[in-house]
Design a protein around this motif. Structure first.
Motif, PDB file in Angstrom:
ATOM      1  N   TYR A  97      -9.349  -4.588   9.395  1.00 45.52           N
ATOM      2  CA  TYR A  97      -9.530  -3.329  10.200  1.00 45.52           C
ATOM      3  C   TYR A  97      -8.460  -2.323   9.431  1.00 45.52           C
ATOM      4  N   PHE A  98      -7.270  -2.862   8.937  1.00 44.68           N
ATOM      5  CA  PHE A  98      -6.243  -1.908   8.418  1.00 44.68           C
ATOM      6  C   PHE A  98      -6.912  -0.952   6.749  1.00 44.68           C
ATOM      7  N   THR A  99      -7.872  -2.075   6.231  1.00 47.56           N
ATOM      8  CA  THR A  99      -8.392  -1.585   5.063  1.00 47.56           C
ATOM      9  C   THR A  99      -9.465  -0.671   5.251  1.00 47.56           C
ATOM     10  N   GLU A 100     -10.603  -0.956   6.451  1.00 48.78           N
ATOM     11  CA  GLU A 100     -11.463   0.033   6.517  1.00 48.78           C
ATOM     12  C   GLU A 100     -11.007   1.427   7.259  1.00 48.78           C
ATOM     13  N   SER A 101     -10.128   1.265   7.973  1.00 52.97           N
ATOM     14  CA  SER A 101      -9.410   2.274   8.626  1.00 52.97           C
ATOM     15  C   SER A 101      -8.758   3.317   7.538  1.00 52.97           C
ATOM     16  N   LEU A 102      -8.186   2.572   6.624  1.00 55.24           N
ATOM     17  CA  LEU A 102      -7.444   3.322   5.549  1.00 55.24           C
ATOM     18  C   LEU A 102      -8.519   4.004   4.698  1.00 55.24           C
ATOM     19  N   ARG A 103      -9.710   3.451   4.378  1.00 53.23           N
ATOM     20  CA  ARG A 103     -10.399   3.969   3.601  1.00 53.23           C
ATOM     21  C   ARG A 103     -11.092   5.353   4.274  1.00 53.23           C
ATOM     22  N   VAL A 104     -11.171   5.281   5.412  1.00 56.50           N
ATOM     23  CA  VAL A 104     -11.572   6.453   6.331  1.00 56.50           C
ATOM     24  C   VAL A 104     -10.395   8.039   5.776  1.00 56.50           C
ATOM     25  N   ASP A 105      -9.226   7.455   5.983  1.00 56.05           N
ATOM     26  CA  ASP A 105      -8.222   8.345   5.742  1.00 56.05           C
ATOM     27  C   ASP A 105      -7.574   8.578   4.580  1.00 56.05           C
ATOM     28  N   LEU A 106      -8.193   8.022   3.498  1.00 56.22           N
ATOM     29  CA  LEU A 106      -8.025   8.419   1.986  1.00 56.22           C
ATOM     30  C   LEU A 106      -9.239   8.964   1.475  1.00 56.22           C
ATOM     31  N   ALA A 107     -10.414   9.218   2.104  1.00 55.96           N
ATOM     32  CA  ALA A 107     -11.780   9.564   1.454  1.00 55.96           C
ATOM     33  C   ALA A 107     -11.616  10.842   0.841  1.00 55.96           C
ATOM     34  N   HIS A 108     -10.555  11.806   1.440  1.00 56.28           N
ATOM     35  CA  HIS A 108     -10.441  13.075   0.760  1.00 56.28           C
ATOM     36  C   HIS A 108      -9.850  12.956  -0.394  1.00 56.28           C
ATOM     37  N   THR A 109      -8.958  11.761  -0.898  1.00 51.01           N
ATOM     38  CA  THR A 109      -8.303  11.675  -2.111  1.00 51.01           C
ATOM     39  C   THR A 109      -9.050  11.247  -3.171  1.00 51.01           C
ATOM     40  N   GLY A 110     -10.321  10.690  -3.131  1.00 53.51           N
ATOM     41  CA  GLY A 110     -10.902  10.284  -4.110  1.00 53.51           C
ATOM     42  C   GLY A 110     -10.470   8.984  -4.564  1.00 53.51           C
TER      43      GLY A 110
ATOM     44  N   THR B 116       0.812  -1.337  -0.060  1.00 53.95           N
ATOM     45  CA  THR B 116       0.004  -0.062  -0.098  1.00 53.95           C
ATOM     46  C   THR B 116       0.849   1.485   0.144  1.00 53.95           C
ATOM     47  N   LYS B 117       1.992   1.280   0.930  1.00 58.24           N
ATOM     48  CA  LYS B 117       2.774   2.464   0.975  1.00 58.24           C
ATOM     49  C   LYS B 117       3.388   2.707  -0.539  1.00 58.24           C
ATOM     50  N   LEU B 118       3.982   1.758  -1.096  1.00 57.73           N
ATOM     51  CA  LEU B 118       4.659   1.819  -2.435  1.00 57.73           C
ATOM     52  C   LEU B 118       3.727   2.242  -3.492  1.00 57.73           C
ATOM     53  N   LEU B 119       2.458   1.458  -3.551  1.00 52.88           N
ATOM     54  CA  LEU B 119       2.014   1.664  -4.703  1.00 52.88           C
ATOM     55  C   LEU B 119       0.614   2.916  -4.576  1.00 52.88           C
ATOM     56  N   LEU B 120       0.553   3.228  -3.301  1.00 52.54           N
ATOM     57  CA  LEU B 120      -0.596   4.257  -3.583  1.00 52.54           C
ATOM     58  C   LEU B 120      -0.235   5.522  -4.189  1.00 52.54           C
ATOM     59  N   PRO B 121       0.924   6.047  -4.377  1.00 54.49           N
ATOM     60  CA  PRO B 121       1.197   7.068  -5.318  1.00 54.49           C
ATOM     61  C   PRO B 121       1.017   6.937  -6.569  1.00 54.49           C
ATOM     62  N   MET B 122       0.900   5.659  -7.025  1.00 54.65           N
ATOM     63  CA  MET B 122       0.281   5.289  -8.309  1.00 54.65           C
ATOM     64  C   MET B 122      -1.080   4.914  -8.616  1.00 54.65           C
ATOM     65  N   LEU B 123      -1.951   5.441  -7.548  1.00 46.07           N
ATOM     66  CA  LEU B 123      -3.140   5.636  -7.732  1.00 46.07           C
ATOM     67  C   LEU B 123      -3.657   7.069  -7.742  1.00 46.07           C
ATOM     68  N   LYS B 124      -4.738   7.470  -9.012  1.00 44.02           N
ATOM     69  CA  LYS B 124      -5.359   8.741  -8.670  1.00 44.02           C
ATOM     70  C   LYS B 124      -6.617   8.661  -8.235  1.00 44.02           C
ATOM     71  N   SER B 125      -7.234  10.032  -8.021  1.00 45.64           N
ATOM     72  CA  SER B 125      -8.761  10.094  -7.667  1.00 45.64           C
ATOM     73  C   SER B 125      -9.485   9.400  -8.736  1.00 45.64           C
ATOM     74  N   GLY B 126     -10.423   8.461  -8.079  1.00 46.52           N
ATOM     75  CA  GLY B 126     -11.382   7.625  -9.030  1.00 46.52           C
ATOM     76  C   GLY B 126     -10.733   6.053  -9.402  1.00 46.52           C
ATOM     77  N   ASN B 127      -9.533   6.122  -9.100  1.00 47.65           N
ATOM     78  CA  ASN B 127      -8.806   4.744  -8.987  1.00 47.65           C
ATOM     79  C   ASN B 127      -9.224   3.711  -7.863  1.00 47.65           C
ATOM     80  N   THR B 128      -8.684   2.465  -7.925  1.00 50.54           N
ATOM     81  CA  THR B 128      -9.358   1.650  -6.944  1.00 50.54           C
ATOM     82  C   THR B 128      -8.210   0.817  -6.259  1.00 50.54           C
ATOM     83  N   LEU B 129      -8.363   0.786  -4.925  1.00 50.92           N
ATOM     84  CA  LEU B 129      -7.248   0.032  -3.983  1.00 50.92           C
ATOM     85  C   LEU B 129      -8.092  -0.949  -3.470  1.00 50.92           C
ATOM     86  N   ALA B 130      -7.868  -2.251  -4.050  1.00 54.64           N
ATOM     87  CA  ALA B 130      -8.789  -3.482  -3.539  1.00 54.64           C
ATOM     88  C   ALA B 130      -7.810  -4.384  -2.489  1.00 54.64           C
ATOM     89  N   ILE B 131      -8.224  -4.844  -1.593  1.00 57.66           N
ATOM     90  CA  ILE B 131      -7.446  -5.600  -0.598  1.00 57.66           C
ATOM     91  C   ILE B 131      -8.488  -7.063  -0.331  1.00 57.66           C
TER      92      ILE B 131
END
Length: 245
Positions: free
Chosen positions: A154-167, A114-129
């Motif tokens: 738990y990590f995934t659901e918490s991450l969703r909260v903190d990434l909500a502003h990114t799209g 997640t740490k390494l690949l998150l910068p390669m996702l833009k608003s509207g893209n999907t991170l699925a775990i």
């Protein structure tokens, strides 16, 4: 220009079948796994669509080197973190090494990816775990596996909260029993066992629909949810009786 997905754990099971499903739909698939031979066999089926990436996800430095070697303008429409393993343990003699191995691939590798690949996702893209329904109920000998999957969920659901502003959309996938080489090692009954091709289809359609959470087979999900509503003592007694059968 085709859409692009990265899938970890792509050499077998759900990851392999999902890679093939996406490639069949015309996507470019970065298929990540340790086994170069299995990846080569996978890529041979769609030579123009599947990019094999032989990589040990528990080796963070190797992951960093690979990520830095990618084109600066490469972005993924979907990143699917699926790699995982299951080791059963004995409560009377807990195998600490088994816990370390299980958490290394099932949880720590998810965090590092997640740490390494998150910068390669833009608003509207999907991170699925991919997690598991295993943590819904205390199954016998599943202390390591179930705990690692509880951590992933738990990590995934918490991450969703903190990434909500990114799209960036965050999808939690919690399968039950899927017919894969991993589950074929089990020596117990697996209710509502689902063919792996059906699981791949569910993942594709769920992500395309923008689902926040996917649980399948649904009948198993309903059953485990019902069990979770039992009084705690009754639930624990039932789990103990299931171990003895």
């Amino acid at each position: 220009m085709s859409s692009t997905i990265l899938i970890t754990g792509a050499s077998s099971g759900i990851g392999r079948e999902t890679a093939l499903y996406y490639a069949k739909q015309g996507w470019t698939v970065y298929a990540v796994a340790r086994s170069a031979d299995k990846l080569a066999d996978l890529a041979a089926q769609y030579t123009n669509s599947i990019v094999p990436v032989s990589l040990d996800l528990t080796d963070t430095l190797a992951m960093q080197r690979w990520q830095q070697s990618l084109p600066a303008d490469l972005n993924f429409d979907v990143v699917l973190l699926n790699a995982g393993n299951c080791e059963y343990v004995e409560a009377t003699d807990l195998d600490l090494a088994a816990f370390e191995r299980t958490f290394a691939i099932n949880f720590q590798a998810v965090v590092a990816s997640t740490k390494l690949l998150l910068p390669m996702l833009k608003s509207g893209n999907t991170l699925a775990i991919v997690s598991s329904m295993a943590h819904f109920f205390p199954f016998t000998r599943s202390e390591a596996y179930g705990a690692s999957k509880a951590a992933v969920s738990y990590f995934t659901e918490s991450l969703r909260v903190d990434l909500a502003h990114t799209g960036i959309k965050v999808c939690l996938i919690e399968p039950g029993f899927i017919d894969t080489p991993l589950t074929q090692k089990n020596d117990f009954d697996m209710p509502f066992l689902m063919p792996v091709a059906k699981a791949a289809e569910r993942i594709f359609k769920g992500i395309e629909a923008g689902k926040l959470r996917l649980r399948f087979p649904k009948r198993l999900g309903y059953l485990l949810n019902a069990l979770s509503c039992l009084p705690y003592g009754m639930r624990s007694s039932l789990a103990a009786r299931m171990k003895q059968t």
